[in-house]
Motif scaffolding. Structure first.
Motif, short mmCIF file in Angstrom:
data_model
loop_
_atom_site.label_atom_id
_atom_site.label_comp_id
_atom_site.label_asym_id
_atom_site.label_seq_id
_atom_site.Cartn_x
_atom_site.Cartn_y
_atom_site.Cartn_z
N MET A 188 0.84 -1.20 0.00
CA MET A 188 0.00 0.00 0.00
C MET A 188 0.88 1.25 0.00
O MET A 188 1.98 1.24 0.54
CB MET A 188 -0.92 0.00 1.22
CG MET A 188 -1.94 1.13 1.25
SD MET A 188 -3.12 0.98 2.60
CE MET A 188 -4.14 -0.36 2.00
N LEU A 222 0.97 7.36 3.22
CA LEU A 222 -0.18 8.22 3.49
C LEU A 222 0.28 9.48 4.19
O LEU A 222 1.08 9.44 5.13
CB LEU A 222 -1.18 7.47 4.37
CG LEU A 222 -2.36 8.28 4.92
CD1 LEU A 222 -3.34 8.62 3.80
CD2 LEU A 222 -3.07 7.51 6.02
N PHE A 257 -4.67 5.19 11.88
CA PHE A 257 -4.34 4.45 10.66
C PHE A 257 -3.45 3.26 10.96
O PHE A 257 -3.53 2.22 10.30
CB PHE A 257 -3.70 5.37 9.63
CG PHE A 257 -4.70 6.12 8.81
CD1 PHE A 257 -5.31 5.53 7.72
CD2 PHE A 257 -5.06 7.42 9.13
CE1 PHE A 257 -6.26 6.20 6.96
CE2 PHE A 257 -6.01 8.11 8.39
CZ PHE A 257 -6.61 7.50 7.29
N ALA A 296 -5.81 0.69 12.10
CA ALA A 296 -6.66 0.21 11.02
C ALA A 296 -5.93 -0.72 10.07
O ALA A 296 -6.56 -1.31 9.18
CB ALA A 296 -7.23 1.40 10.25
N TRP A 348 -3.17 0.15 8.04
CA TRP A 348 -2.59 0.75 6.84
C TRP A 348 -1.20 0.15 6.63
O TRP A 348 -0.34 0.21 7.52
CB TRP A 348 -2.50 2.26 6.98
CG TRP A 348 -2.03 2.95 5.74
CD1 TRP A 348 -0.73 3.19 5.40
CD2 TRP A 348 -2.84 3.47 4.69
NE1 TRP A 348 -0.67 3.83 4.18
CE2 TRP A 348 -1.96 4.01 3.72
CE3 TRP A 348 -4.21 3.53 4.45
CZ2 TRP A 348 -2.41 4.61 2.55
CZ3 TRP A 348 -4.67 4.13 3.29
CH2 TRP A 348 -3.77 4.66 2.34
N VAL A 396 2.88 6.10 7.40
CA VAL A 396 1.89 7.14 7.66
C VAL A 396 2.60 8.37 8.20
O VAL A 396 3.36 8.28 9.16
CB VAL A 396 0.82 6.67 8.67
CG1 VAL A 396 -0.17 7.80 8.96
CG2 VAL A 396 0.09 5.45 8.14
N ALA A 437 -10.30 6.25 9.52
CA ALA A 437 -9.15 5.45 9.11
C ALA A 437 -9.57 4.08 8.58
O ALA A 437 -9.01 3.59 7.60
CB ALA A 437 -8.17 5.29 10.28
N GLU A 438 -10.56 3.47 9.21
CA GLU A 438 -11.03 2.17 8.73
C GLU A 438 -11.63 2.27 7.35
O GLU A 438 -11.38 1.43 6.48
CB GLU A 438 -12.04 1.60 9.73
CG GLU A 438 -11.41 1.21 11.07
CD GLU A 438 -12.44 0.76 12.09
OE1 GLU A 438 -13.65 0.89 11.79
OE2 GLU A 438 -12.05 0.30 13.18
N THR A 449 -8.79 3.05 4.76
CA THR A 449 -7.92 1.89 4.54
C THR A 449 -8.59 0.89 3.61
O THR A 449 -7.92 0.28 2.76
CB THR A 449 -7.58 1.24 5.90
OG1 THR A 449 -6.88 2.20 6.70
CG2 THR A 449 -6.70 0.02 5.70
N ARG A 450 -9.91 0.70 3.76
CA ARG A 450 -10.62 -0.22 2.86
C ARG A 450 -10.73 0.35 1.44
O ARG A 450 -10.71 -0.41 0.47
CB ARG A 450 -12.03 -0.50 3.40
CG ARG A 450 -12.05 -1.33 4.68
CD ARG A 450 -13.44 -1.87 4.95
NE ARG A 450 -14.42 -0.80 5.14
CZ ARG A 450 -14.74 -0.29 6.33
NH1 ARG A 450 -14.14 -0.75 7.43
NH2 ARG A 450 -15.64 0.66 6.43
#
Length: 221
Positions: free
Chosen positions: A1, A4, A23, A26, A28, A32, A213-214, A217-218
């Motif tokens: 990923m 961020l 995050f 969550a 990530w 971050v 954040a959830e 992240t999805r």
């Protein structure tokens, strides 16, 4: 990923730490970065003490340049919260974002020029009348009073729509404010969202960093 970058809301005394933690929790997968904006979380205010709605963009650009000096580094997913959404859009317009997230950050209210000037005057008047202007914010966290009274945000509707139309990357718009607290009506929010070439709108009941954040992240490409 991808990495961020989160630009927290102007006026949040806790700065970027809650977002970085959220995050991380969550899941990530990439790095971050959630810098504290000047005047927040114990940071000194900007040089000269001037605040401007473009300040978050400058902070974000400096952080990206400092941490990723390699010209070949992939752009980050950039998230802007509240008034910092405009700064996040500026980074996207400058080619520094692979995707854009705006949390209650698409601007407004849309005021004619004379009303916008009046709003700036009211902000200055509220500062002058604040008896606790030199004291700490609620919870004992020092916060510059200019931020406690909220730096006036983006007020040019035409500019907001033109900027949205020029951003080619995927955009996630997260709206959490209840109707009685929203800067824009549902129709105005929809107008801005549809101005982006590729945008998705999600509504949440609260602007909790954990919930946001959830969702992000999805969603993140």
């Amino acid at each position: 990923m991808r990495r961020l970058l989160v630009l927290h809301a102007v006026g949040d005394p806790h700065g970027g730490t809650p977002w970085a933690q959220a995050f991380g929790a969550a899941g990530w997968a990439g790095p971050v970065q959630a810098p504290d904006l000047p005047g927040h979380a114990g940071r000194e205010p900007p040089l000269g003490g001037a605040y401007h709605r473009t300040d978050p963009a400058l902070v974000g650009a400096l952080v990206l340049a400092e941490r990723h000096a390699d010209a070949q580094a992939a752009p980050a997913v950039v998230a802007g919260v509240g008034p910092s959404g405009w700064g996040a859009q500026l980074l996207a317009l400058g080619g520094r974002a692979a995707a854009l997230v705006l949390v209650d950050g698409i601007g407004g209210p849309w005021l004619p020029a004379p009303d916008a000037v009046a709003a700036e005057r009211e902000w200055l008047r509220s500062l002058a009348d604040d008896p606790d202007a030199l004291g700490p914010a609620a919870g004992g966290v020092p916060l510059d009073p200019r931020l406690r009274h909220a730096v006036p945000g983006q007020t040019d509707r035409g500019l907001a729509l033109r900027a949205a139309g020029a951003i080619p990357v995927p955009v996630l718009v997260v709206e959490t404010r209840p109707p009685d607290q929203a800067l824009l009506s549902a129709a105005e929010v929809d107008e801005v969202v549809t101005a982006f070439p590729a945008a998705e709108l999600i509504r949440l009941e609260a602007a909790s960093p954990t919930e946001v954040a959830e969702v992000v992240t999805r969603w993140a490409p």
